[in-house]
Design an enzyme around this catalytic site. Structure first.
Site, PDB file in Angstrom:
ATOM      1  N   GLY A  11     -12.479  -4.559  -3.210  1.00 22.10           N
ATOM      2  CA  GLY A  11     -12.631  -3.331  -4.445  1.00 22.10           C
ATOM      3  C   GLY A  11     -12.611  -3.391  -5.498  1.00 22.10           C
ATOM      4  O   GLY A  11     -11.291  -4.337  -6.073  1.00 22.10           O
ATOM      5  N   SER A 107      -8.666 -11.679  -1.326  1.00 23.89           N
ATOM      6  CA  SER A 107      -9.548 -12.043  -2.458  1.00 23.89           C
ATOM      7  C   SER A 107      -8.855 -13.471  -2.887  1.00 23.89           C
ATOM      8  O   SER A 107      -8.901 -14.479  -2.933  1.00 23.89           O
ATOM      9  CB  SER A 107      -9.797 -11.419  -3.553  1.00 23.89           C
ATOM     10  OG  SER A 107     -10.632 -10.739  -3.486  1.00 23.89           O
ATOM     11  N   SER A 150      -6.470  -3.847  -9.170  1.00 27.50           N
ATOM     12  CA  SER A 150      -6.883  -3.085  -7.753  1.00 27.50           C
ATOM     13  C   SER A 150      -6.141  -1.977  -8.541  1.00 27.50           C
ATOM     14  O   SER A 150      -4.857  -1.658  -8.969  1.00 27.50           O
ATOM     15  CB  SER A 150      -5.303  -3.724  -6.510  1.00 27.50           C
ATOM     16  OG  SER A 150      -5.092  -2.864  -6.209  1.00 27.50           O
ATOM     17  N   ILE A 151      -6.346  -0.949  -7.541  1.00 25.83           N
ATOM     18  CA  ILE A 151      -5.346   0.406  -8.148  1.00 25.83           C
ATOM     19  C   ILE A 151      -4.751   0.424  -7.685  1.00 25.83           C
ATOM     20  O   ILE A 151      -3.725   1.504  -8.106  1.00 25.83           O
ATOM     21  CB  ILE A 151      -7.006   1.599  -8.306  1.00 25.83           C
ATOM     22  CG1 ILE A 151      -6.935   2.032  -6.528  1.00 25.83           C
ATOM     23  CG2 ILE A 151      -7.990   1.141  -9.229  1.00 25.83           C
ATOM     24  CD1 ILE A 151      -7.411   3.004  -6.537  1.00 25.83           C
ATOM     25  N   ASP A 152      -4.347   0.048  -6.734  1.00 22.32           N
ATOM     26  CA  ASP A 152      -3.118   0.676  -5.702  1.00 22.32           C
ATOM     27  C   ASP A 152      -1.721   0.608  -6.445  1.00 22.32           C
ATOM     28  O   ASP A 152      -0.451   0.245  -5.952  1.00 22.32           O
ATOM     29  CB  ASP A 152      -3.130  -0.041  -4.390  1.00 22.32           C
ATOM     30  CG  ASP A 152      -4.320   0.133  -3.956  1.00 22.32           C
ATOM     31  OD1 ASP A 152      -5.069   1.714  -4.045  1.00 22.32           O
ATOM     32  OD2 ASP A 152      -4.335  -0.350  -2.906  1.00 22.32           O
ATOM     33  N   ARG A 187      -2.686  29.539  -5.371  1.00 20.48           N
ATOM     34  CA  ARG A 187      -3.079  28.958  -4.324  1.00 20.48           C
ATOM     35  C   ARG A 187      -2.303  27.725  -4.047  1.00 20.48           C
ATOM     36  O   ARG A 187      -1.454  26.858  -4.807  1.00 20.48           O
ATOM     37  CB  ARG A 187      -4.679  27.950  -4.069  1.00 20.48           C
ATOM     38  CG  ARG A 187      -5.182  29.055  -3.739  1.00 20.48           C
ATOM     39  CD  ARG A 187      -6.683  28.629  -3.710  1.00 20.48           C
ATOM     40  NE  ARG A 187      -7.640  30.089  -3.136  1.00 20.48           N
ATOM     41  CZ  ARG A 187      -8.946  30.004  -3.208  1.00 20.48           C
ATOM     42  NH1 ARG A 187      -9.810  29.192  -4.614  1.00 20.48           N
ATOM     43  NH2 ARG A 187      -9.795  31.397  -3.546  1.00 20.48           N
ATOM     44  N   GLY A 195      -3.843   4.374  -1.493  1.00 27.04           N
ATOM     45  CA  GLY A 195      -2.689   3.513  -1.417  1.00 27.04           C
ATOM     46  C   GLY A 195      -2.483   3.975   0.284  1.00 27.04           C
ATOM     47  O   GLY A 195      -1.090   4.173   1.133  1.00 27.04           O
ATOM     48  N   ARG A 196      -2.471   2.576   1.080  1.00 25.72           N
ATOM     49  CA  ARG A 196      -2.407   2.120   2.142  1.00 25.72           C
ATOM     50  C   ARG A 196      -1.075   1.942   2.925  1.00 25.72           C
ATOM     51  O   ARG A 196      -0.341   2.609   3.407  1.00 25.72           O
ATOM     52  CB  ARG A 196      -3.605   1.705   3.127  1.00 25.72           C
ATOM     53  CG  ARG A 196      -4.321   2.568   3.669  1.00 25.72           C
ATOM     54  CD  ARG A 196      -5.712   1.403   4.967  1.00 25.72           C
ATOM     55  NE  ARG A 196      -6.142   0.661   2.682  1.00 25.72           N
ATOM     56  CZ  ARG A 196      -6.878  -0.561   2.553  1.00 25.72           C
ATOM     57  NH1 ARG A 196      -6.922  -0.900   4.061  1.00 25.72           N
ATOM     58  NH2 ARG A 196      -7.424  -0.873   1.083  1.00 25.72           N
ATOM     59  N   GLN A 288     -10.929   8.066  -8.423  1.00 23.50           N
ATOM     60  CA  GLN A 288      -9.468   8.046  -8.865  1.00 23.50           C
ATOM     61  C   GLN A 288      -9.981   6.492  -9.213  1.00 23.50           C
ATOM     62  O   GLN A 288      -9.131   5.803 -10.677  1.00 23.50           O
ATOM     63  CB  GLN A 288      -8.176   7.808  -7.916  1.00 23.50           C
ATOM     64  CG  GLN A 288      -7.752   9.045  -7.201  1.00 23.50           C
ATOM     65  CD  GLN A 288      -7.571   8.565  -5.565  1.00 23.50           C
ATOM     66  OE1 GLN A 288      -6.401   8.408  -5.773  1.00 23.50           O
ATOM     67  NE2 GLN A 288      -8.060   9.056  -4.423  1.00 23.50           N
TER      68      GLN A 288
HETATM   69  P1  ATP Z   1      -8.659  -4.450  -2.330  1.00 25.68           P
HETATM   70  O1  ATP Z   1      -7.497  -4.573  -2.844  1.00 25.68           O
HETATM   71  O2  ATP Z   1      -9.228  -3.668  -2.465  1.00 25.68           O
HETATM   72  O3  ATP Z   1      -8.487  -4.670  -0.499  1.00 25.68           O
HETATM   73  P2  ATP Z   1      -9.024  -7.764  -1.586  1.00 25.68           P
HETATM   74  O4  ATP Z   1      -9.793  -8.887  -2.361  1.00 25.68           O
HETATM   75  O5  ATP Z   1      -7.953  -7.773  -1.133  1.00 25.68           O
HETATM   76  O6  ATP Z   1      -9.210  -6.347  -2.330  1.00 25.68           O
HETATM   77  P3  ATP Z   1     -10.995  -8.253   0.983  1.00 25.68           P
HETATM   78  O7  ATP Z   1     -11.721  -7.203   1.759  1.00 25.68           O
HETATM   79  O8  ATP Z   1      -9.262  -7.910   1.769  1.00 25.68           O
HETATM   80  O9  ATP Z   1     -10.241  -7.452  -0.979  1.00 25.68           O
HETATM   81  O10 ATP Z   1     -10.903  -9.460   0.042  1.00 25.68           O
HETATM   82  C1  ATP Z   1     -12.313  -9.336  -0.157  1.00 25.68           C
HETATM   83  C2  ATP Z   1     -13.088 -10.739   0.866  1.00 25.68           C
HETATM   84  O11 ATP Z   1     -12.340 -12.203   0.015  1.00 25.68           O
HETATM   85  C3  ATP Z   1     -13.764 -10.946   1.034  1.00 25.68           C
HETATM   86  O12 ATP Z   1     -14.832  -9.841   1.731  1.00 25.68           O
HETATM   87  C4  ATP Z   1     -13.960 -12.292   1.444  1.00 25.68           C
HETATM   88  O13 ATP Z   1     -15.088 -12.643   1.652  1.00 25.68           O
HETATM   89  C5  ATP Z   1     -12.709 -13.140   1.165  1.00 25.68           C
HETATM   90  N1  ATP Z   1     -11.059 -13.178   1.971  1.00 25.68           N
HETATM   91  C6  ATP Z   1     -10.098 -12.193   1.959  1.00 25.68           C
HETATM   92  N2  ATP Z   1      -9.343 -13.019   2.948  1.00 25.68           N
HETATM   93  C7  ATP Z   1      -9.916 -13.888   2.738  1.00 25.68           C
HETATM   94  C8  ATP Z   1      -9.408 -14.753   3.881  1.00 25.68           C
HETATM   95  N3  ATP Z   1      -7.831 -15.255   4.418  1.00 25.68           N
HETATM   96  N4  ATP Z   1     -10.038 -16.014   4.369  1.00 25.68           N
HETATM   97  C9  ATP Z   1     -10.594 -16.576   3.365  1.00 25.68           C
HETATM   98  N5  ATP Z   1     -11.301 -15.408   2.683  1.00 25.68           N
HETATM   99  C10 ATP Z   1     -11.492 -14.217   2.595  1.00 25.68           C
END
Ligand code: ATP
Length: 365
Positions: A11, A107, A150-152, A187, A195-196, A288
């Site tokens: 994200g 990521s 990350s915004i969270d 109101r 924030g999950r 946000q």
């Molecule tokens: P956010 O906090 O916004 O969700 P994030 O980095 O956690 O950000 P994800 O969608 O979990 O977002 O991961 C982004 C990308 O990273 C995925 O689409 C994938 O390509 C790669 N990725 C995530 N987890 C794995 C994993 N376990 N193994 C390999 N690649 C991964």
């Protein structure tokens, strides 16, 4: 010569552009070549025009722009080994020997997997005839550094993630606007924020705007939460308040793990037999995370981007001197100092907290 690539993944968050600018310029300043990988891991897998050498002037003006200019994406292919194999091949074909990734815990997990697998990926590229031994020779080790965008504000081991303070300011600004109309009409507003698994945004926004009541995942509400909330709101109304603001994080729940939704809160506040408040729901959604990064995130992105390049060069130097390659790190901030933490430990701790919250195991969380 080090060829350092930077990528934004997962994200988007305000400040990611600042990271790209800082990494590109620090890399060039240190005598390295800088590259951008567009569209996150998707760009690494696609190769070709998704990987571009980037010059000093190319990132001019990036600091003040929200989101990420080089794009971000979720990439299914990178979850699987063949996707990562193609990614490795594209890196080698472009001569890239270090990768700086700015994203969330997913990521960074992908980054760690990529580095751990790297030697076997290189071997496979040779054994399957995709690259020659000579081609892969300079790329036996992969140098990876993580940055948390990350915004969270949900990564363990850092006081702030890049983007979190801008999102908090965005929420405050939106609630200030909502408050003026809420006061005019006397109101109540139920405001849903992101924030999950992490209630940082909801909690800090609640403090910053003086909310009447807050729901966050880390503090599941007791069975009597309905009564508790109504008592607090009634008390504030009796004091003469003409507006009611309730902040609810996406992951809000009760003691039994059941979701507490904005609709449930609204129905309660509006109940004719109870407070009977004219109540609206406002879900702030992507407002946000949009817009330019605030001063704090610009500063964080810049200092951490610089530190990420330093970490890459330190690791390269260690390998050159025949020392063991340092553990993959993520750049953090602790008590106002830019620091480095072992990447996988920080990610594992973050995921453990998220799992513990889901399982309602609050001692672990
Ligand atoms: P956010 O906090 O916004 O969700 P994030 O980095 O956690 O950000 P994800 O969608 O979990 O977002 O991961 C982004 C990308 O990273 C995925 O689409 C994938 O390509 C790669 N990725 C995530 N987890 C794995 C994993 N376990 N193994 C390999 N690649 C991964």
């Amino acid at each position: 010569k080090q060829k350092i690539a930077v990528m934004t993944s997962g994200g988007d968050s305000p400040g990611m552009n600042g990271v790209v600018r800082a990494v590109v310029r620090m890399a060039i300043h240190m005598g390295c070549d800088a590259y951008c990988v567009y569209e996150g891991y998707e760009g690494l897998v696609q190769g070709g025009s998704y990987i571009k050498k980037t010059e000093w002037d190319d990132v001019r003006g990036y600091l003040g722009i929200g989101g990420t200019y080089i794009g971000t994406a979720r990439c299914m292919a990178f979850y699987e080994r063949p996707g990562r194999l193609t990614g490795a091949k594209n890196m080698i074909l472009n001569g890239i020997n270090a990768l700086i990734i700015c994203g969330g815990d997913g990521s960074l997990t992908g980054a760690d997997k990529f580095r751990a697998e790297w030697p076997s990926l290189v071997e496979e590229l040779v054994s399957t005839g995709q690259l020659t031994k000579e081609q892969v020779e300079p790329y036996k080790k992969l140098n990876i550094v993580g940055l948390v965008g990350s915004i969270d504000n949900d990564l363990s081991g850092t006081d702030a993630t890049i983007g979190a303070y801008t999102a908090l300011a965005n929420i405050c600004e939106a609630v200030d606007k909502i408050e003026s109309t809420a006061t005019s009409h006397s109101r109540a507003f139920v405001i849903e924020v992101m924030g999950r698994h992490c209630g940082w945004l909801a909690l800090m926004a609640g403090v910053a705007i003086g909310a009447d009541f807050i729901f966050i995942p880390e503090k599941p509400r007791e069975d009597n939460w309905q009564q508790e909330m109504c008592d607090v709101v009634k008390k504030h109304r009796d004091w003469g308040k003409r507006k009611t603001i309730v902040i609810i994080a996406e992951g809000a729940m009760d003691r039994h793990g059941s979701k507490i939704t904005p609709d449930m809160v609204k129905d309660l506040l509006a109940d004719k037999k109870g407070l009977a408040l004219d109540t609206r729901i406002s879900s702030l959604g992507h407002l946000q995370r949009g817009g330019p990064a605030g001063a704090y995130d610009r500063m964080l992105a810049t200092l951490q981007g610089v530190e990420a390049v330093k970490a890459v060069l330190d690791a390269a130097q260690a390998v050159k001197e025949g020392k063991p390659q340092p553990e993959t790190c993520v750049i953090t901030i602790n008590e106002n100092k830019i620091t480095r933490q072992p990447l996988m430990a920080a990610v594992a701790a973050t995921q453990q907290v998220a799992k513990a919250i889901e399982a309602q195991d609050f001692d672990k969380a």
